[in-house]
Motif scaffolding. Structure first.
Motif, PDB file in Angstrom:
ATOM      1  N   UNK A   1      33.076  72.394  31.702  1.00 56.37           N
ATOM      2  CA  UNK A   1      32.175  73.520  31.884  1.00 56.37           C
ATOM      3  C   UNK A   1      30.854  73.154  32.515  1.00 56.37           C
ATOM      4  N   UNK A   2      30.170  74.172  32.997  1.00 61.16           N
ATOM      5  CA  UNK A   2      28.820  74.029  33.534  1.00 61.16           C
ATOM      6  C   UNK A   2      27.830  74.071  32.384  1.00 61.16           C
ATOM      7  N   UNK A   3      26.565  73.829  32.677  1.00 64.01           N
ATOM      8  CA  UNK A   3      25.525  73.905  31.649  1.00 64.01           C
ATOM      9  C   UNK A   3      25.516  75.289  31.015  1.00 64.01           C
ATOM     10  N   UNK A   4      25.509  76.336  31.843  1.00 62.24           N
ATOM     11  CA  UNK A   4      25.459  77.706  31.319  1.00 62.24           C
ATOM     12  C   UNK A   4      26.675  78.004  30.450  1.00 62.24           C
ATOM     13  N   UNK A   5      27.833  77.572  30.893  1.00 61.01           N
ATOM     14  CA  UNK A   5      29.065  77.795  30.133  1.00 61.01           C
ATOM     15  C   UNK A   5      29.000  77.087  28.779  1.00 61.01           C
ATOM     16  N   UNK A   6      28.599  75.815  28.801  1.00 65.04           N
ATOM     17  CA  UNK A   6      28.523  75.046  27.545  1.00 65.04           C
ATOM     18  C   UNK A   6      27.487  75.638  26.595  1.00 65.04           C
ATOM     19  N   UNK A   7      26.346  76.043  27.111  1.00 67.08           N
ATOM     20  CA  UNK A   7      25.310  76.636  26.260  1.00 67.08           C
ATOM     21  C   UNK A   7      25.832  77.895  25.591  1.00 67.08           C
ATOM     22  N   UNK A   8      26.559  78.699  26.334  1.00 72.29           N
ATOM     23  CA  UNK A   8      27.145  79.901  25.759  1.00 72.29           C
ATOM     24  C   UNK A   8      28.176  79.584  24.696  1.00 72.29           C
ATOM     25  N   UNK A   9      29.032  78.614  24.958  1.00 72.11           N
ATOM     26  CA  UNK A   9      30.080  78.253  23.998  1.00 72.11           C
ATOM     27  C   UNK A   9      29.510  77.589  22.745  1.00 72.11           C
ATOM     28  N   UNK A  10      28.402  76.847  22.897  1.00 70.89           N
ATOM     29  CA  UNK A  10      27.804  76.149  21.750  1.00 70.89           C
ATOM     30  C   UNK A  10      26.681  76.963  21.121  1.00 70.89           C
ATOM     31  N   UNK A  11      26.367  78.121  21.704  1.00 68.32           N
ATOM     32  CA  UNK A  11      25.320  79.014  21.207  1.00 68.32           C
ATOM     33  C   UNK A  11      23.972  78.311  21.091  1.00 68.32           C
ATOM     34  N   UNK A  12      23.569  77.659  22.199  1.00 67.99           N
ATOM     35  CA  UNK A  12      22.259  77.007  22.259  1.00 67.99           C
ATOM     36  C   UNK A  12      21.539  77.435  23.527  1.00 67.99           C
ATOM     37  N   UNK A  13      20.211  77.361  23.486  1.00 70.82           N
ATOM     38  CA  UNK A  13      19.397  77.654  24.667  1.00 70.82           C
ATOM     39  C   UNK A  13      19.544  76.512  25.654  1.00 70.82           C
ATOM     40  N   UNK A  14      19.437  76.820  26.951  1.00 69.95           N
ATOM     41  CA  UNK A  14      19.682  75.769  27.935  1.00 69.95           C
ATOM     42  C   UNK A  14      18.484  74.874  28.220  1.00 69.95           C
ATOM     43  N   UNK A  15      17.309  75.153  27.662  1.00 64.88           N
ATOM     44  CA  UNK A  15      16.097  74.354  27.837  1.00 64.88           C
ATOM     45  C   UNK A  15      16.271  73.004  28.495  1.00 64.88           C
ATOM     46  N   UNK A  16      16.546  71.987  27.727  1.00 61.23           N
ATOM     47  CA  UNK A  16      16.701  70.624  28.252  1.00 61.23           C
ATOM     48  C   UNK A  16      18.158  70.172  28.279  1.00 61.23           C
ATOM     49  N   UNK A  17      19.076  71.111  28.163  1.00 59.03           N
ATOM     50  CA  UNK A  17      20.492  70.749  28.122  1.00 59.03           C
ATOM     51  C   UNK A  17      20.941  70.012  29.378  1.00 59.03           C
ATOM     52  N   UNK A  18      20.535  70.422  30.587  1.00 61.25           N
ATOM     53  CA  UNK A  18      20.983  69.655  31.765  1.00 61.25           C
ATOM     54  C   UNK A  18      20.576  68.179  31.697  1.00 61.25           C
ATOM     55  N   UNK A  19      19.350  67.924  31.288  1.00 65.79           N
ATOM     56  CA  UNK A  19      18.888  66.538  31.168  1.00 65.79           C
ATOM     57  C   UNK A  19      19.659  65.797  30.081  1.00 65.79           C
ATOM     58  N   UNK A  20      19.905  66.488  28.966  1.00 62.24           N
ATOM     59  CA  UNK A  20      20.647  65.873  27.863  1.00 62.24           C
ATOM     60  C   UNK A  20      22.066  65.503  28.309  1.00 62.24           C
ATOM     61  N   UNK A  21      22.737  66.425  28.982  1.00 57.53           N
ATOM     62  CA  UNK A  21      24.088  66.139  29.464  1.00 57.53           C
ATOM     63  C   UNK A  21      24.082  64.999  30.476  1.00 57.53           C
ATOM     64  N   UNK A  22      23.037  64.948  31.305  1.00 56.31           N
ATOM     65  CA  UNK A  22      22.948  63.855  32.272  1.00 56.31           C
ATOM     66  C   UNK A  22      22.704  62.504  31.600  1.00 56.31           C
ATOM     67  N   UNK A  23      22.033  62.505  30.458  1.00 59.27           N
ATOM     68  CA  UNK A  23      21.915  61.266  29.677  1.00 59.27           C
ATOM     69  C   UNK A  23      23.302  60.816  29.245  1.00 59.27           C
ATOM     70  N   UNK A  24      24.128  61.751  28.793  1.00 54.70           N
ATOM     71  CA  UNK A  24      25.493  61.411  28.378  1.00 54.70           C
ATOM     72  C   UNK A  24      26.331  60.932  29.560  1.00 54.70           C
ATOM     73  N   UNK A  25      26.043  61.465  30.757  1.00 53.41           N
ATOM     74  CA  UNK A  25      26.703  60.965  31.971  1.00 53.41           C
ATOM     75  C   UNK A  25      26.273  59.520  32.217  1.00 53.41           C
ATOM     76  N   UNK A  26      24.966  59.259  32.121  1.00 57.80           N
ATOM     77  CA  UNK A  26      24.448  57.901  32.344  1.00 57.80           C
ATOM     78  C   UNK A  26      25.004  56.913  31.327  1.00 57.80           C
ATOM     79  N   UNK A  27      25.279  57.383  30.112  1.00 59.11           N
ATOM     80  CA  UNK A  27      25.851  56.508  29.083  1.00 59.11           C
ATOM     81  C   UNK A  27      27.354  56.314  29.252  1.00 59.11           C
ATOM     82  N   UNK A  28      27.951  56.997  30.223  1.00 56.81           N
ATOM     83  CA  UNK A  28      29.384  56.854  30.472  1.00 56.81           C
ATOM     84  C   UNK A  28      30.251  57.681  29.546  1.00 56.81           C
ATOM     85  N   UNK A  29      29.661  58.666  28.867  1.00 52.26           N
ATOM     86  CA  UNK A  29      30.421  59.494  27.933  1.00 52.26           C
ATOM     87  C   UNK A  29      30.904  60.802  28.559  1.00 52.26           C
ATOM     88  N   UNK A  30      30.200  61.265  29.584  1.00 56.45           N
ATOM     89  CA  UNK A  30      30.605  62.464  30.322  1.00 56.45           C
ATOM     90  C   UNK A  30      30.698  62.139  31.799  1.00 56.45           C
TER      91      UNK A  30
END
Length: 162
Positions: A44-73
């Protein structure tokens, strides 16, 4: 625990040790928020994931990119999916290999570790307090879920009586 090898020509290993709590917290927050669970269902995209997890998208793109940098996403054209390690070990649908209950157990004890030096700084013994007592209870529950073994001291036979 085996000592971490240190390359005397580089400060990288020392810095990695110092920042380990940050990377660990990113992993544990993703587990707590259900990021890997949602992505095990479908990418999913950031918007899709935020909707599915019921969270605001504030810093979610940066958070997901941290997980990408860690090799988890993995991320391709703004679409996130679990990387191979997350799919193998952080996927609740992989019952035999899913280690998220154990990581939740470790996360429950983080509060106490974060206050490790408090007693020393105050000049006296450190008191665990009520919040770490609750965290201990949560850790025991996670232990029981992960291992299938009883976690309370009353249920364990550590002395060979039975």
């Amino acid at each position: 625990m085996a000592p971490v090898p240190v390359d005397a020509r580089s400060s990288h290993n020392v810095i990695a040790l110092a920042t380990a709590p940050w990377t660990s917290k990113a992993l544990l927050a993703a587990i707590e928020w259900g990021v890997f669970t949602e992505l095990s269902r479908r990418e999913g995209t950031v918007a899709d994931l935020c909707g599915r997890m019921d969270i605001e998208d504030g810093n979610v793109p940066e958070f997901l990119d941290i997980l990408v940098a860690l090799g988890l996403l993995d991320r391709t054209d703004g679409v996130y999916r679990n990387a191979a390690p997350a799919d193998a070990y952080l996927n609740p649908h992989e019952h035999g290999a899913d280690i998220t209950p154990y990581l939740s157990f470790l996360n429950a004890g983080r509060d106490g570790w974060s206050r490790l030096t408090d007693g020393r700084a105050a000049g006296g013994p450190r008191s665990a307090g009520a919040s770490s007592s609750a965290a201990f209870g949560e850790a025991i529950a996670a232990f029981e879920r992960f291992t299938g073994l009883p976690g309370s001291p009353e249920d364990m036979d550590a002395g060979g009586k039975h």
